[in-house]
Design an enzyme around this catalytic site. Sequence first.
Site, PDB file in Angstrom:
ATOM      1  N   GLU A  51       0.840  -1.193   0.000  1.00 37.90           N
ATOM      2  CA  GLU A  51       0.000   0.000   0.000  1.00 37.90           C
ATOM      3  C   GLU A  51       0.878   1.247   0.000  1.00 37.90           C
ATOM      4  O   GLU A  51       0.396   2.351   0.189  1.00 37.90           O
ATOM      5  CB  GLU A  51      -0.954   0.007   1.187  1.00 37.90           C
ATOM      6  CG  GLU A  51      -0.284  -0.079   2.541  1.00 37.90           C
ATOM      7  CD  GLU A  51      -1.278   0.071   3.677  1.00 37.90           C
ATOM      8  OE1 GLU A  51      -1.952   1.100   3.716  1.00 37.90           O
ATOM      9  OE2 GLU A  51      -1.381  -0.853   4.503  1.00 37.90           O
ATOM     10  N   CYS A  90      -3.356  -3.430   4.787  1.00 45.13           N
ATOM     11  CA  CYS A  90      -2.460  -4.485   5.280  1.00 45.13           C
ATOM     12  C   CYS A  90      -2.956  -5.888   4.952  1.00 45.13           C
ATOM     13  O   CYS A  90      -2.271  -6.867   5.230  1.00 45.13           O
ATOM     14  CB  CYS A  90      -2.292  -4.362   6.794  1.00 45.13           C
ATOM     15  SG  CYS A  90      -1.672  -2.768   7.296  1.00 45.13           S
ATOM     16  N   HIS A 129      -2.285  -9.577  12.593  1.00 43.32           N
ATOM     17  CA  HIS A 129      -1.718  -8.389  11.956  1.00 43.32           C
ATOM     18  C   HIS A 129      -1.186  -7.505  13.074  1.00 43.32           C
ATOM     19  O   HIS A 129      -1.861  -7.294  14.092  1.00 43.32           O
ATOM     20  CB  HIS A 129      -2.772  -7.644  11.130  1.00 43.32           C
ATOM     21  CG  HIS A 129      -2.298  -6.265  10.765  1.00 43.32           C
ATOM     22  ND1 HIS A 129      -1.105  -6.062  10.109  1.00 43.32           N
ATOM     23  CD2 HIS A 129      -2.813  -5.027  11.023  1.00 43.32           C
ATOM     24  CE1 HIS A 129      -0.915  -4.758   9.957  1.00 43.32           C
ATOM     25  NE2 HIS A 129      -1.923  -4.110  10.509  1.00 43.32           N
TER      26      HIS A 129
END
Length: 389
Positions: free
Chosen positions: A80, A112, A234
């Site tokens: 990103e 993400c 994450h």
Amino acid sequence: MLPVGIDKISFYTSNYYLDLRTLACAQGTDPEKYYVGIGQEKMGMPAHDEDVVTMAASAAYPLFEDEQSKHISTLLFATESGIDQSKSAGIYVHRLLGLNQNCRVVELKQACYSATAAVQMACALVARQPETSVLVIASDVAKYELDSPGEATQGCGAVAMLIKANPRILEIDAEVGNHTEDVMDFWRPNYLKTAIVDGKYSTKIYLQSLKKAWLNFTQASDLGFADLSHFCYHLPFSRMAQKAHKHLSRVNKSNLEPAQIEAQIADSLFYNKLIGNSYAAALFIGFISLLEKGSSDLGGKKIGFFSYGSGCVAEFFSGTVVAGYQQYLFKEQHQSMLESRQALDYEQYIVLYNTPDPQRGESVTIAEDSTGKFRLAGIANHKREYVAR
Ligand code: HMG
């Protein structure tokens, strides 16, 4: 059907970091807010001649030392913080790694989450043609406004994974749980260099999405909370994973002791505490940390993975660690890379943060500053020139 999953996995981060004590001191903040409150110690900062392409190629390079790169059918590049709106960053990596010209390359984006999408797509491609392998790379630079709450959660890193049939690290299960919802918790319009984030809201949405993706996973899979020995989340910062895992254990009314809950994720947090958020790469660098920092043998164990990308898409999936995985890790290389990094003082950090970005086609030669295998040597006529060392 043959098992498919991660055959090799390696990561890379830059040679510079800012200690969050240095940041706290410059801001007049209590360093414990960072070391304890968000659970982070250092954040990686890219050198002047480093970007998502050089980090990606450096992460993937070790995978090919004993590998026939001609078998790679596809390179999926998740990011990103890409360097071009049109051309995939993966094409530069394709050349730098000497991949074959019949290998397709594409860039994927969903904050993400995109690396998880890439891994699932890679598994599907390999299941269709089991003699081929797919290279998945996630590479990102996390950048927030100076003096914003997000500043201490910056970082950078890349992870490279070879997805194959009969993998030697992780067999990935086909059953997944997803949750997608149109929310504005974190985003970056094309004209901005830094992300806009509604920080507290983003942590709330992360936890809500975890519950929803998990519930969807339990409908698809026979596995329950008690079947999973360890979990990887994450990692925007390590405290987020600790909160998430407590949340998931409460959702499942687990009767594990708090210390047992913590032990299910503790080893996955080490590298993130030293690198910071690496966006799409963060979940899988956490998985490497689990494999390399843990003292117990994870062979045969089921691992749960929670991938979250703001905006938002979340996915819960699972996999089994393959017996004998230890011999295929790049543990020494990773640990010596982290140990040989150089600390920045606050002024050096600001200089790197404000690295000029030539936008009018002027020619710029970039002095050697990074230490990885690949570097950005210059930019001329809007073209980026990457070289190998
Ligand atoms: P903040 O609001 O400045 O921090 O930034 P805070 O005041 O909430 O403090 C953080 C914690 O430190 C709190 O603990 C404090 O109590 C504690 P908690 O209540 O949460 O348990 N604290 C202290 N502890 C010890 N000693 C002290 C002390 N002072 C305070 N002296 C915030 C926090 C998360 C908002 C900020 O870091 C931020 O905006 N980060 C960026 C957004 C983010 O990372 N969101 C995470 C979820 S979204 C996501 O993961 C996606 C993402 O990766 C992007 C993508 O998908 O592409 C971001």
